[in-house]
Design an enzyme around this catalytic site. Structure first.
Site, mmCIF file in Angstrom:
data_model
loop_
_atom_site.group_PDB
_atom_site.id
_atom_site.type_symbol
_atom_site.label_atom_id
_atom_site.label_comp_id
_atom_site.label_asym_id
_atom_site.label_seq_id
_atom_site.Cartn_x
_atom_site.Cartn_y
_atom_site.Cartn_z
ATOM 1 C CG ASP A 382 -15.675 -4.935 -15.920
ATOM 2 O OD1 ASP A 382 -16.034 -4.149 -15.086
ATOM 3 O OD2 ASP A 382 -15.533 -4.300 -17.077
ATOM 4 C CD GLU A 411 -19.573 -4.577 -13.343
ATOM 5 O OE1 GLU A 411 -19.880 -3.307 -13.080
ATOM 6 O OE2 GLU A 411 -19.155 -5.003 -14.447
#
Lengths: 652, 652
Positions: A382, A411
Site C-alpha cells: 500500500d 500500489e
C-alpha cells in the site's frame, strides 16, 4: 608511470541490457533466457572470442556461454539460461584467439600466393607454447602437430594441416587467452516465477462473506467463496489488510469521522490490543483459521496476496512499545497522518527515518517474513511511494534472497518517475494509470510507452479494472458495456490484471458525483452480495480468463503490437507467441454507448499475413468465426451486444 | 543488519549528460555552460534543495551551483560555468529544506483554518536547533526569532513572522541539511578551447614549395605560402609528417614498389639515420627552421597541426635501439606492416602490446610532449584505430592534463563504433564519412545521426572535402560545380572543415578509374602548383571562410536543422546563433550537372518565421538579396553559375 594492469587490450563497451548503469536489476521470468549484447572493439584485425559470464548472486564461480558476432558491426550477443527464481549477476569477457588470428592471416597469404615458411614456423611456436601449458593427455598431440608444421613436408601439406578444423578446436581450448579483458561492471537480472508476469487477480473482503446476513464474516465462512472465484478463472486472491483494526478515531460508513457501534472500520487502520501487523483481526478468526483459508485457496489453485501497509492505528502495539518510531508534536503526542488540508485521524504514520530507523526497518522485515513463513508469497504494498525508496531497495532483495519466489506489487499512484523508480528498486509488479486511460489514443500512447521504452525491462503492470478506491467515471456512466470493455482491455493488454469484487455485478454508484469512491464503500462497511444476481458478468469473465489460460500469447507482455482501424473509437492489437503458432487479435469498441464500424488495417509483417492471405478469425468470446482475406477487414461492434472481438487467427 | 550509512534519503537518479555511465567525458567549449539535469526523488512531500557540484579535475574542493525544479516532473537542472580548457568533474547533491517543508505545511494548515499552536512551537524548535550551530553573529537573531514564534503574540502575528522571506533565507543557510544525499558517481566534462569546435583547415606539403622548380622545398621556402592561405580565410594548417623519411623500400611515384633516385618518399614512412619522430627531415630544414615556420604561421593567424603517425620506416632509430618494440618473425627479422594481401614494405609496425609496452607508451608520450613544448597544440593522428584504444584513453588525458589547450584529431576511417569509441576516449575531433555522403538523403541522414544522437555529446566532426588519400568520384566527375558544392556543404554543415591543397584548383584526376587515389599523388612526389591558375576557387573559398568568420551561427554545430525543399536534389538547412540574432539558411543543389528548381518549405518554428513573415534573404556568396514571404519560397540553382545560396536571414 604507465601501469600495465590498467589497460584492457579489448574494449568491452555498453553491455546490454543494463539499467541505471547497473544500479538496478532488469527483470525476467524463470525458464526464459537473457540475451546479452555488447560492443566489443579492438584495434586491428585480431579474431576475438567473447563470452557472457553469469552466476547466481552470492556464488563465487562464474559460468559462461560463448557470444557470437552479430550482423551489427562490432556487436556480440550471448544467452544466459534463467532456470530458477533469484538474482543472477552477469558480465562479459573477451580475448584474442591468437591461433585463429594466425590461421586467418595464413589463409589470406596463401590465397595471395605468398611463401609462408616463416608463418608456419610461427604457427608451430604457437602450438608449442600451448603444449607447454596443456593437460598431459593433450600435450603429446600438440607437440606432434608443432613438429608437423615446422617439419619438412611440402608447404601445401603443412598449410592444410594447420587449417584443419581439429586443429582449430584443439587450439581453442589449449592456448591461453591473449589480452583477456572483462567488462568493468557486474550487472544484475532479477528472475521471478511465472506468476510475476501472468496472473488473474481477484480482490475481496473476507468480512463480507458471513453466512448470516449483516454479521461480520470469518475466514472459515469466506472459504465458501473460493470455488466461485476459481470458476471465474482467477488464480490470485488479493485480501485487503486482515490485521486487527484500530478503535481510536475509527472511520464510519462512507468515511464518516465517527463510527457507529458495529461499524467494522477501515482495515488499513492497522493494530489494536489484539496485535499489529503480525496478527489477525479476531473478528475474521484465528491465525490458524487464516492458515486454513490459505490451504483451502491453494486446493482450489488460488494463491493469496496479502496487503502490506506500513501505517498504524493509534492503538497499534508499536505506539506503546516503540514511541521512538513515530513523529511527535512538541507536546509529546504522536502526530496523525496528514497531507494538509487532508487528515487521516485513524492512522499514525511511522517515521521511517527516525533516529533508530534500522530497528524499525528490521521489524518490518520480520513482519513480512512472518507471513512469508506461513506460506504467503505475494504482497500488495500500500502506498510504497510514501515510504523511503531506499527502504524498498533494501527490503525486497532481502526477502527474495531467502524466498526468491516472493512477489511484491506496488500500489503507487504517483508521478511517473517515482512509480518507475519503485519498480527499478525491486517491485515485481506495479499498479498503473490504466484506469485513467480510456480512449484508443490514450491507451495506445500509454501501452507504447510501457512496452517500447526501457520500462519494458523492469516494470510489469498489473491492470486493475477497478479497486475499492477507484470507480472511474467511464464505469459510472458506461453501464454493462463499459465493464465488458474495460475487462477485455485489462485482460488482453496486460498479462496480469485484476478486478475488485462487485465488478462482476457492474456496481457503479459513486459516493457523490465527480468522486471515484464507491457509495457505501466496502472499505468502511460490510457488503454482502448476490454474485449470481441478474446482469452479472460471470460467464463473460470466465470466458476471458479461459482464453488467457489457453492462449500463451496472452500470457506475454512485450509482444503487444497495435494495428490500424480506420475509426478512432475502435482499437485493434495483437499478441503472438514467440514461435508464432499462437496469434491473437483483439478488436475493441472503446465507445460503450454506440455501435462502431471500422475497417481494421493489420500490420501484416507482425502477424505473418499478406494481401493475399486467407485465414480464419475465431472469436473466443462468442465462438463465432469468419474467413478473412488480406490485411484489411470489416468489423462492426455493438457495445450492447458484444463490444469486443477476441480473435484467434487460425489457418484455414 | 541494516547499516545506517548505506541508505540515501534522497534518490538522485540518472544525472545527465552522462556518457558510458561516466566512463567517458562529455565535451564542451570554454566559455560555455554545462547544463546538468537529474531526476531527484524522495517519498512524501518534503521541499527539496539540489545543487550541482563541480571542480577542476584534481582539485579537492567542490564548488556548487543551485539547481531548479524544471517543468518536467521530478527533474532538476543546474549550470556549471566552463571558464577554462581542462577537465571538470561534476556530481549532484540534494537534501531536505526542513524549514521550507515546515513553512509550506504551516501555510496549508492556516489556509484550512486550523489552530497551529503546536506547529509554531515546532517551528521555534527548528530555529533554536539552527541557532545552536550558527555563526555567532547570526545566533542572537535566530534566538530572537525562536522566542517570537513560541511567544505570546497572537497566532496570526506569529504565523506572519514565520512566513517572512527573511526568515526563509536566514534558515536556508542556518539550518543543517537534512538527509543530505549525493549521486554515487562523479562525471566528467572535457573542456576545449574554441578551435576544437570551429576551425578552417588547410593541408599542404611544405616540400612542394621550393622556389626552384623541381627541387625539394624547405620550411623557409614554404613560409611564402602562408599569406596566401591566410587570405583564403583558413586558420589551421595541417602538415603531413615532417620527420626524416626512411630509405629502405622507399615508395616511388604513384606508390611504385621501387623509388627512383630523387623520389622523396612517403612522409608516413617515418625515421632514418637523421632521427625519428622527434626530428625534422633535413631536406625541409632544421628544427630551428620549423620553429621559424611555426612563428611565421602564428604571425599570419595560422595554427600548425602536426601529424602523429605511430609507425616506423625500417631505418627508424627505434628499430636499432628498441628491437623489443617490434614484432619479429621466427628468423629474428622485423615484420613489415601488412593486412594481407596488402603489404606496406616501407613501414614496420610497433607492437603496441609488446612485453614492455609501458616503456613504448612513455616514449610516445615523450614524442608528443616534445612538439607540444615547441608550441604545437594540434595533432592529427594517423590511423588511431590500428593502435590500442586504451593507449589513446591514456595518452590524450595525460597530455591535456598539462596542456589542456591541446587538440587531437582522429583519422579513423573505420567502422562507426570504433570511430565513436576513439572520440569517447578523448579525441577532440574526428574525420568522418563525409566524403562518401553526397546525396541529399545521405547527408541528411548522416548529419541527423551525428547531431541528434548521443554522438553530439562527444564527437566533433572535421569535414575534409578531400585528402591526399581521398578524391571521391563525385569530385572526379562533377567538375568545378562539384568542388563548390562539396566546399559549401563541408563549411556550413560542420563548424570545422578542411581541404587539402589542390582542391582550390579543382584537381580531380585519379590514379586509375575506380580509385580514390590521386594521379601523381603528392604522398610520393613533389607537386608544385600555380595557385592562381585559371579556374581556381580562391575567391569562392575566401568568401565561404569570410561568411564563417562573420556569422557566429556557422561556428556552432548542434544548431543544424533541416528544411524541406520539394526536390530531392536540393537540400536546405539552417543554423541560428543561440540568441537567434544570427540566422543562416543554406540551400544547395547537390546535382553538379543540372540546374534544379525547388520550393523550399521552411520549418518556421526553427527560424521564427510564420506564414505572414516578410524578410530579406541575403546571399553571402553573391551579395544578391531577395525579399521572401512566408515559409515557402522558390529557388533555382544552376551549378555552372552558383550551385548554392548561403543566405543570411535579415529583417526588412
Amino acid at each position: 608511470m604507465v601501469e600495465k594492469a590498467e589497460f584492457p587490450q579489448v574494449q568491452i563497451v555498453d553491455v546490454r541490457p543494463q539499467l541505471g548503469c547497473g544500479r538496478y536489476a532488469v527483470k525476467r521470468i524463470e525458464g526464459e533466457t537473457l540475451r546479452v549484447t555488447a560492443d566489443i572493439i579492438k584495434e586491428g584485425h585480431d579474431t576475438l572470442v567473447a563470452e557472457v559470464r553469469y552466476r547466481p548472486q552470492g556464488d563465487s564461480e562464474w559460468r559462461s556461454s560463448r557470444m557470437t558476432y552479430s550482423y551489427n558491426q562490432d556487436e556480440w550477443s550471448g544467452e544466459i539460461p534463467l532456470t530458477d527464481p533469484g538474482s543472477v549477476e552477469y558480465t562479459v569477457a573477451s580475448w584474442v584467439d591468437s591461433w585463429a588470428t594466425w590461421a586467418e592471416e595464413l589463409r589470406r597469404k596463401v590465397a595471395a600466393g605468398r611463401d609462408v615458411t616463416s608463418e608456419l614456423l610461427e604457427g608451430a611456436q604457437f602450438v608449442r607454447d600451448a603444449a607447454a601449458h596443456a593437460d598431459p593427455q593433450v600435450r603429446p598431440l600438440l607437440e606432434e602437430h608443432a613438429e608437423q608444421l615446422s617439419g619438412s613436408a611440402p608447404q601445401p601439406e603443412r598449410v592444410h594441416a594447420a587449417l584443419l578444423p581439429e586443429m582449430k578446436s584443439l587450439m581453442e581450448t589449449a592456448q591461453r587467452p591473449e589480452g583477456l579483458s572483462t567488462y568493468d561492471s557486474t550487472l544484475l537480472v532479477s528472475v521471478d516465477r511465472e506468476r510475476a508476469r501472468f496472473g488473474s487477480w481477484y480482490e475481496f473482503f473476507p468480512r463480507s462473506h458471513a453466512s448470516a446476513p449483516g454479521s461480520h464474516g470469518t475466514f472459515r465462512e469466506a472459504e465458501s467463496r473460493l470455488p466461485g472465484i476459481r470458476e471465474l478463472g482467477f488464480n490470485v486472491i488479493y485480501l485487503p489488510p486482515i490485521y486487527p483494526i484500530g478503535k481510536t478515531n475509527r472511520k464510519g460508513r462512507n468515511n464518516a469521522l465517527v463510527a457507529h457501534p458495529g461499524d467494522p472500520g477501515s482495515p488499513w487502520a492497522i493494530g489494536n490490543e489484539h496485535g499489529g501487523h503480525d496478527a489477525v483481526n479476531p473478528e475474521l478468526g484465528t491465525i490458524e483459521d487464516f492458515d486454513h483459508f490459505l490451504a483451502a485457496a491453494k486446493a482450489e489453485g488460488l494463491e493469496i496476496a496479502l496487503d502490506f501497509a506500513i501505517q498504524c492505528s493509534p492503538d497499534h502495539p508499536y505506539v506503546r512499545e516503540h514511541p521512538e518510531w513515530f513523529r511527535r508534536r512538541p507536546d509529546g503526542t504522536i502526530k496523525y497522518a496528514e497531507n494538509p488540508p487532508k487528515r487521516y485521524e485513524d492512522i499514525v504514520a511511522l517515521d521511517m527515518w527516525c533516529e533508530d530507523y534500522p530497528a524499525l526497518w528490521e521489524e518490518l522485515r520480520r513482519v513480512v517474513m512472518f507471513w512469508v513463513k506461513r506460506g504467503v508469497r505475494i504482497f500488495r504494498v500500500d502506498n510504497p511511494h510514501t515510504k523511503p525508496l531506499a527502504f524498498w531497495g533494501w527490503l525486497i532483495p532481502e526477502v527474495r534472497r531467502e524466498y526468491p519466489d516472493t512477489i511484491f506489487l506496488a500500489e503507487a499512484f504517483t508521478r511517473p518517475k517515482k512509480l518507475q523508480l519503485l519498480a527499478k528498486l525491486g517491485f515485481s509488479q506495479s499498479y498503473t494509470y490504466y484506469t485513467w486511460r480510456n480512449s484508443r489514443h490514450e491507451l495506445e500512447e500509454y501501452l507504447t510507452d510501457l512496452t517500447r521504452s526501457e520500462q519494458a525491462e523492469y516494470l510489469r503492470p498489473n491492470f486493475f479494472a477497478n479497486t475499492p478506491d477507484i470507480l472511474h467515471e467511464y464505469l459510472q456512466h458506461g453501464g454493462k458495456p463499459a465493464f465488458k470493455i474495460r475487462l477485455v482491455l485489462a485482460a488482453t493488454l496486460s498479462p496480469t490484471y485484476g478486478i475488485y469484487s462487485g465488478y462482476e455485478l457492474c456496481e457503479n454508484t459513486p459516493v457523490r458525483p465527480g468522486s471515484e469512491e464507491y457509495l457505501d464503500s466496502e472499505k468502511y462497511q460490510i457488503r454482502q452480495r448476490d454474485f449470481s444476481a441478474p446482469g452479472n458478468l460471470n460467464e463473460y469473465i470466465r470466458c476471458v480468463n479461459e482464453a488467457r489460460r489457453a492462449n500463451p500469447a496472452l500470457q506475454l507482455y512485450t509482444n503487444l503490437r497495435f494495428h490500424y482501424p480506420d475509426n478512432p473509437s475502435v482499437m485493434a492489437y495483437s499478441k503472438s507467441s514467440e514461435d508464432g503458432s499462437n496469434r491473437l487479435l483483439v478488436v475493441v469498441n472503446t465507445d460503450p454507448h454506440h455501435t462502431q464500424e471500422a475497417t481494421v488495417h493489420l500490420d501484416g509483417g507482425v502477424l505473418g499475413l499478406g494481401h493475399n492471405s486467407r485465414y480464419r478469425v475465431h472469436d473466443l468470446l462468442t465462438g463465432s468465426s469468419w474467413e478473412w482475406h488480406g490485411i484489411s477487414n470489416y468489423v462492426r461492434l455493438d457495445p450492447h451486444y458484444e463490444p469486443a472481438h477476441m480473435f484467434r487467427i487460425e489457418e484455414l
